[in-house]
Design a protein around this motif. Structure first.
Motif, PDB file in Angstrom:
ATOM      1  N   TYR A 145     -72.813  -7.910  -8.855  1.00 60.94           N
ATOM      2  CA  TYR A 145     -73.272  -7.072  -7.747  1.00 60.94           C
ATOM      3  C   TYR A 145     -73.268  -5.580  -8.073  1.00 60.94           C
ATOM      4  O   TYR A 145     -73.810  -4.785  -7.322  1.00 60.94           O
ATOM      5  CB  TYR A 145     -72.392  -7.306  -6.506  1.00 60.94           C
ATOM      6  N   ASP A 168     -65.612 -15.186  -6.132  1.00 57.50           N
ATOM      7  CA  ASP A 168     -67.044 -15.047  -5.820  1.00 57.50           C
ATOM      8  C   ASP A 168     -67.555 -13.629  -6.071  1.00 57.50           C
ATOM      9  O   ASP A 168     -68.654 -13.283  -5.660  1.00 57.50           O
ATOM     10  CB  ASP A 168     -67.312 -15.464  -4.369  1.00 57.50           C
ATOM     11  N   LYS A 219     -74.310  -6.708  -2.841  1.00 58.96           N
ATOM     12  CA  LYS A 219     -74.397  -8.023  -2.187  1.00 58.96           C
ATOM     13  C   LYS A 219     -75.430  -7.984  -1.060  1.00 58.96           C
ATOM     14  O   LYS A 219     -76.190  -8.923  -0.886  1.00 58.96           O
ATOM     15  CB  LYS A 219     -73.019  -8.405  -1.642  1.00 58.96           C
ATOM     16  N   ALA A 223     -70.343  -4.371  -1.959  1.00 53.27           N
ATOM     17  CA  ALA A 223     -70.973  -4.713  -0.670  1.00 53.27           C
ATOM     18  C   ALA A 223     -72.438  -4.288  -0.666  1.00 53.27           C
ATOM     19  O   ALA A 223     -73.304  -5.022  -0.178  1.00 53.27           O
ATOM     20  CB  ALA A 223     -70.210  -4.030   0.467  1.00 53.27           C
ATOM     21  N   THR A 279     -66.929 -10.891  -4.756  1.00 51.82           N
ATOM     22  CA  THR A 279     -67.218 -10.042  -3.604  1.00 51.82           C
ATOM     23  C   THR A 279     -66.119  -9.011  -3.347  1.00 51.82           C
ATOM     24  O   THR A 279     -66.248  -8.190  -2.449  1.00 51.82           O
ATOM     25  CB  THR A 279     -67.392 -10.881  -2.316  1.00 51.82           C
ATOM     26  N   LYS A 280     -65.062  -9.044  -4.153  1.00 58.31           N
ATOM     27  CA  LYS A 280     -63.974  -8.102  -3.909  1.00 58.31           C
ATOM     28  C   LYS A 280     -63.261  -7.742  -5.217  1.00 58.31           C
ATOM     29  O   LYS A 280     -63.023  -8.619  -6.061  1.00 58.31           O
ATOM     30  CB  LYS A 280     -62.967  -8.735  -2.938  1.00 58.31           C
TER      31      LYS A 280
END
Lengths: 443, 322
Positions: free
Chosen positions: A395, A228, A438, A435, A230-231
């Protein structure tokens, strides 16, 4: 002074300042006018869009074109002021982010109705301009490459190999990255502390280091990021650690241009100067690889492979998109369409500065000189390996990873931090940026 | 009221012509200062105000669809940011090096070209030239000058020390930057010092020398005190310039990107505004970057005020400043 006091002037100036400070924000909140003024503002690289192109497009579209030199800082400033260019040049790494932030227009309906740009004629690299919110290459089309190249191919300077007494690799079989590293160490050369040949220069002085890593990892169906996005996962993914370690070791070997052994020039010019033995660059560079110094001593080689599953997509996919805030989308599309499918596109195809964005233009690539023929022979093999995309993170900005890499590589190579700390710092910085992104765009 | 003394009104009514003249003078005054005022409002006050507003948001510089107020989060983050702290240290070090050395060099050059020697105008021009060379050209020339492979500096030293090879921009990036900054600013400061020196009446020095003062005493008790307003001016501007250094370290960085996202200076040249630039344009954290810059603005303002406060003790004006 009666009538106009200093106090009144200062209050007035303050009011003007406050109004002007808030005005762009308020203006940007207003609905965009639907009609333009017959002028299309194009932000692009003047080297890729000369005055003849402008005149050709103006004649074909009956529109006035204003060209603004491409520059990320200027682009952001124009967006910040609520007045972005109608059409602007991007690279693939920025596309998911621009789409996620609703900055670019969905061009799917325009492509569906175009007579010049037919969907089944589009080169695979155009898939970089698709993003469905989860994956690059899926969903609607938001832009198009102006041209492209399988970007992981190699240029070898044969004199460096001769000097080292090493055989130039075959142009029919791909090297593995490990073989490439060994070869790079053999042809790497310094004399009296001065650089003679860098053994293997890649990733555009590390500006594209994440793209190189992503392509290597993709051979094993792996990614730098979580599914996703996110990392950033390096330390928790052994294969990613291996790839990053490999790229780090190339820098530590001293075969690549690094922050502790930089070149004052760009890598293309250094190859022209005969200072690079092996250069990883796309087909487009073949148009300028042969300088007075390197003419007759340059060979084009297939892209190396990490695990035997060859992939050679573009890593830049440089092209155009249309700003969602354009005042006249139809006018912007008219210019876009002509540039991508009209005479300028044909001229670009014939010039050899990249593989055309339309398959129908492939035969127009130059094949006159011996070098061009050798390049075409290798290129034809690579085209079948180029139908892939790289999964860029929506992101973060396109320079986020590479900036962190470069920032931490210097202390790592100088011995101030360990490799583990190097990885940890990159993970921490990029994950903070993810982060932040996002938090801003949600998702 | 016959025979009574007529009482005159306390003030005479202002004649209309007199009022008109005052208004005309005021209008003329504000028209004359309007170019500066407009420039200040549009190029300084507006960006400053906009940045202040931005510093309380999550603005990413791309679009406003996701704009949110974040209160003082950006300021709290800035104070805890290890990169910002590191950058502050490097910036203060640079300031501590280039400001005093720069001032001494500027004054020395001014004293030199103030002597009644032949060709003094030629020397003034030569010393002033670096100041007018565009910074991009100057940095580019320096980059080539100190390049380890084709650079002139190593080649020159190599004629005396065979085999000499130093990677200046890798091994001593801050030293190179400091020398470049001092060199390029020396001419500008020299001219200001020169103007100050030439504004000191010769009679003061002559009177002191007739009274038996030595050259050192003349310099200590006549020249320096009368030059103190100029020293003060160059000190304040020098500190502001040093705290805001950005272009030179970015352009001196490896690669050819220059002042663009993606450029990363050597760690030693990671200064405060460089950090703010990277946060804003590379990471697209316009809100956070604005908070960083507002903190810098506050520090610069505070330092300047402190300097003004201390100036009462060591700056001597020919006339008292109003």
């Amino acid at each position: 002074m009666s009538g106009i006091s200093r106090r009144k002037v200062l209050i007035g100036a303050g009011a003007i300042a406050a109004t002007a400070a808030v005005a762009p924000i308020l203006a940007a909140c207003q609905p965009t006018p639907k009609t333009g003024n017959g002028k299309v503002v194009v932000m692009t690289d003047p080297n890729e869009f000369n005055d003849d192109d402008r005149k050709t497009l103006e004649a074909a579209t009956k529109l006035k074109i204003e060209v603004v030199a491409s520059n990320l800082t200027t682009l952001y400033a124009m967006f910040a002021a609520g007045n972005p260019p109608d059409v602007f040049r991007v690279q693939a790494a920025g596309v998911p982010q621009y789409i996620s932030r609703k900055m670019v227009k969905n061009l799917q309906p325009y492509f569906a109705n175009s007579k010049l740009l037919k969907p089944d004629d589009l080169a695979p690299s155009n898939n970089f301009y698709k993003w469905d919110g989860k994956q690059v290459g899926k969903g609607d089309l938001y832009g198009m490459v102006k041209d492209w190249s399988p970007d992981f191919t190699l240029f070898a300077y044969t004199k460096a190999f001769d000097d080292a007494g090493v055989k130039v690799p075959s142009d029919t079989a791909a090297l593995t990255y490990d073989e490439l590293r060994d070869l790079a160490k053999k042809v790497n050369k310094t004399a009296a502390g001065k650089r003679v040949y860098w053994g293997f220069v890649h990733s555009n002085n590390d500006a594209w280091i994440d793209r190189t890593a992503m392509n290597m990892l993709a051979e094993k169906n792996q990614s730098l990021y979580s599914d996703d996005f996110t990392k950033l996962n390096i330390s928790s993914n052994p294969e990613a650690t291996k790839v990053i370690r490999y790229l780090y070791d190339l820098a530590a070997d001293g075969v690549n241009q690094t922050p502790i052994d930089p070149s004052p020039n760009w890598m293309g010019a250094d190859f022209n100067e005969g200072q690079i033995a092996i250069l990883q660059y796309g087909y487009w560079y073949s148009a300028m690889a042969e300088s007075d110094k390197t003419k007759g001593k340059t060979v084009f080689l297939p892209a190396p492979t990490w695990s035997g599953v060859r992939r050679d997509p573009t890593m830049t996919a440089t092209g155009w998109v249309i700003a969602s805030q354009t005042k006249d989308a139809d006018a912007a599309w008219a210019v876009f369409e002509q540039y991508m499918g009209g005479k300028p596109a044909q001229d670009r195809a014939k010039s050899g500065w990249g593989v055309p964005g339309l398959r129908s233009l492939y035969p127009q690539m130059p094949q006159e000189t011996a070098f061009q023929k050798q390049v075409q022979k290798v290129l034809q093999g690579e085209l079948s390996k180029s139908d892939f995309v790289l999964q860029f993170n929506p992101y973060i900005g396109e320079e986020t990873f590479s900036t962190s890499w470069k920032k931490n590589l210097e202390p790592a190579l100088k011995g101030s931090i360990s490799f583990d700390k190097f990885v940890q710092n990159i993970e921490s910085e990029v994950n903070t940026a993810i982060a932040d992104g996002k938090r801003i765009i949600g998702g | 009221m016959a025979g009574a003394t007529q009482v005159l009104p306390r003030t005479m009514p202002r004649p209309a012509a007199w009022r008109r003249r005052r208004v005309r003078r005021a209008v003329t005054f504000y028209l004359l200062i309007s170019p500066w005022l407009l420039g200040f409002v549009l190029l300084s006050a507006v960006p400053l105000a906009a940045a202040f507003v931005m510093s309380f948001t999550n603005y990413d510089g791309l679009n406003l669809d996701y704009l949110q107020l974040v209160g003082t989060d950006n300021y709290a983050r800035a104070l805890a940011d290890p990169d910002a702290q590191y950058a502050v240290g490097r910036t203060l070090l640079l300031m501590a090096v280039i400001v005093p050395i720069g001032l001494v060099l500027q004054l020395a050059l001014a004293l030199m070209v103030n002597q009644p020697i032949r060709f003094s105008n030629v020397f003034r021009t030569i010393f002033y030239l670096p100041y007018v060379i565009p910074v991009v050209a100057a940095v580019w020339v320096w980059k080539i000058f100190v390049d380890p492979t084709g650079g002139v500096l190593n080649a020159l030293i190599g004629t005396v020390v065979p085999g000499f090879n130093v990677r200046w921009l890798v091994q001593y990036p801050t030293a190179v930057l400091a020398v470049l900054t001092i060199w390029s600013a020396a001419g500008g400061g020299m001219v200001v010092f020169l103007a100050g020196l030439q504004g000191i009446p010769a009679e003061f020095r002559e009177a002191a020398m007739i009274d038996g003062a030595s050259r050192v005493q003349v310099a200590r008790f006549i020249t320096l005190p009368l030059l103190s307003p100029v020293i003060f001016f160059n000190l304040v501007t020098g500190i502001i310039v040093a705290l805001q250094v950005l272009v030179q370290p970015m352009l001196l960085s490896p690669g050819i990107l220059g002042l663009n996202p993606g450029t990363v200076p050597p760690r030693e040249n990671y200064f405060y505004v460089v950090h703010a630039y990277i946060e804003i344009f590379t990471k697209q954290l316009f809100g956070y970057g604005s908070a960083l810059l507002w903190l810098l603005f506050t520090v610069v303002l505070g330092l300047t005020l402190v300097l003004f406060k201390t100036s009462r003790r060591w700056v001597f004006y020919g006339v008292e400043p109003s």
